[in-house]
Design a protein around this motif. Sequence first.
Motif, short mmCIF file in Angstrom:
data_model
loop_
_atom_site.label_atom_id
_atom_site.label_comp_id
_atom_site.label_asym_id
_atom_site.label_seq_id
_atom_site.Cartn_x
_atom_site.Cartn_y
_atom_site.Cartn_z
N ASP A 172 11.95 -10.83 -11.25
CA ASP A 172 12.58 -10.36 -12.48
C ASP A 172 13.25 -11.53 -13.20
N PHE A 173 14.59 -11.49 -13.32
CA PHE A 173 15.29 -12.54 -14.05
C PHE A 173 15.96 -13.55 -13.13
N ARG A 252 9.95 -1.48 -17.94
CA ARG A 252 10.04 -2.11 -16.62
C ARG A 252 11.29 -1.63 -15.88
N SER A 254 13.88 -3.08 -12.90
CA SER A 254 14.24 -4.26 -12.12
C SER A 254 14.18 -3.95 -10.64
N SER A 255 13.46 -4.78 -9.89
CA SER A 255 13.29 -4.54 -8.46
C SER A 255 14.18 -5.42 -7.61
N GLU A 269 10.01 -4.77 -21.78
CA GLU A 269 9.42 -6.08 -22.05
C GLU A 269 8.62 -5.93 -23.33
N THR A 395 20.82 -9.69 -17.04
CA THR A 395 20.34 -11.06 -17.15
C THR A 395 21.43 -12.10 -16.90
#
Length: 692
Positions: A172-173, A252, A254-255, A269, A395
């Motif tokens: 992810d980020f 999406r 977040s995992s 996204e 983020t």
Amino acid sequence: MLAVKLRNFLSDFMKDGRRVYIERIREMTSRGRRSFTVEFDHLIEFDLEAAEEAKENPLAFYAYLKWAALDLVKSEDPEAYEEIGKELEQAVSMLPEEAGEELKASVIPLFPRVKRSDVTHSRIKELLNARANSFVCFRGVVVAFSPVKREALIPVFRCLKCGEKTVGDRIDFFVLAPERCTKNENGVKCGGTLVLSEDTTSVLTATLKVQDAVDFARFDEAPLEIPVILRGELAAEELTQGDAVVVTGVLRVSSFLKSSSAILTVYVEAFDVSRDVKDYRDLEITEEERKRIQEVAAGPDVKQKLISCIAPSIKGREEVKEGILLALFGAPREQNPDGTFVRGDIHVLIVGDPGVGKSQMLLAVSKLVPRGVYVSGPRASGVGLTAAVVKDEMTGRFMVHGGSAVLANGGVLIVDEFDKMSKDDRGALHEVLEQQTVTVAKAGIHTQLPARCTLIAAANPKFGSYQREMSLAENIDLPPTILSRFDLIFLIQDSASEREDEEIARFVLKKEDEKAPPFPPEFVRKYIAVAKSVNPVLSEEAAELLRKFFVEVRKKCGQDAAVKVGVRQLEAAKRLALAHARMRLSRKAEKQDVEAAISLMNFFLEEEGFLTELSQLEVGKTTKQVKEEEAVREILKKMSAQAGAEGVLEADFVITCKEEGYEERIVRKILEAMKRNGEVVEPKIGRIKAVF
């Protein structure tokens, strides 16, 4: 296979005898750009099966679309392909051998902007409940943005000790990298410090927060917001807080779980973010509609007809409605030789007793304009009105959240119960009202956000009803620094009149269709949009009339029935005249425009009794009233000093004032005001004493 279908689509789709995407890709490479627009409707038209596959797996669709676009760049512009190919080759060399097509496609430096025309989710609440990795399209309003930065797609680390390069994992980020170099030589680990290498593949990125577009007709749901990630040239899109947008992308989840939290973050996204119709400049106006607008502008009673379209459910208040109408048209923004600007937006304050229709007028205006932000004063903070800097949990980036004034940029900020706001919160509006900007300097972010909006505010007297013997500033407890920034201030009193009450009752009891305005709201919006494209200038005759108005009224400042007009009020009169010319779609402000402006200014200044100074504004008293009040206070002060602790008989005080030439009615009004303010006490029944 989807990859082949998309290659055929880009190369073979034709419209009006032209190969649409061949032309778009050629235009993209000729301009040195890395993105071009893909209409999803075109894919549906060309290959419905491919479009259905894209809806089922949007991530694979976007990856194959990038490969197909790269293939066309290779055949259409070999020189551009050579540059793009070098970047891609370096990025792919850092990927593991088992990397799939989707992972490799993520580093292709091309960013097709895929637009869908069909909105898949009308509310963000519905979007949050959608299946992960689904192809979505929704509408909303931008409420926050992060500064544009670079995001590491393939993080490459270099050891400062041995120079070994290691590719980090990206989830992810977040980037996962070894704490130390793991190179092993002859059974000895290097253990050197790792730093980010210049071989890291990165891309421009920014984050938006998009909120449900507020529908003033619905109060049953609080608006929700969702993060939207922009990459490539899309990250540099010129969007500001308050812009209505249509977002196309993939939903999406977040995992990456931080601190063992079970909470997952949902975001979008983006494949494309486009501005939606939320401003006058975005309205689509046909030639037939323009012709109709020109005819209305040239016809008789155009002003009266447009005034009737402002809050048609409220009877009368013609001067107030005219002021609001001119505020909606506004005047052109002017630039000074030193680079500074003089605002063209007209600010209006409506002060009145409860129940006279102030809030209803404001709500009607908020629904009439394309971008109208309605705020209730008691529930608005200074930060909520201007801007705030907050850290995004997903983020880790700091984001600038635009307040109401920023969201209203290009439109109208509507503040009800303006007097109920705290002093500090009102102070936040000083910069907005005059400079029309919001300056942010927090958390390493220094930016100036545009807030070019018209402010229309309403306030109630703090004593329940308006007290004529007191100034407006005292009635609503607003400082001169705020009051002087309003171009027009209207006073509405709930005075009993049998004739007016009869007319209002008849109007209220009319059928709804009998109250219908001359033009529908959509036509008024388009009329204003056309008028705003006209930038009138003052004719010599109009300028001379304004000069005379300013000089003559300034001369009367020392006389009993006069007011003193300052430079800000002269600028306000000029803005009103130019707005009136805009309403007529005239490129020159003539005598009739200045006369209409002066008429409104006289209603604002003389009838309501305003006393203005160049940088100060005390509202509600004429020069004669101020002198009378001072004289009566002086008489009471002398009589109190002679009478001692027991005070003066109130009857004797009134008789003395009458002998000095002051009317009993006026004396008693001044005395009541002094009692309320605590300047006069009553030691005994019937006796008064000054304590000032």
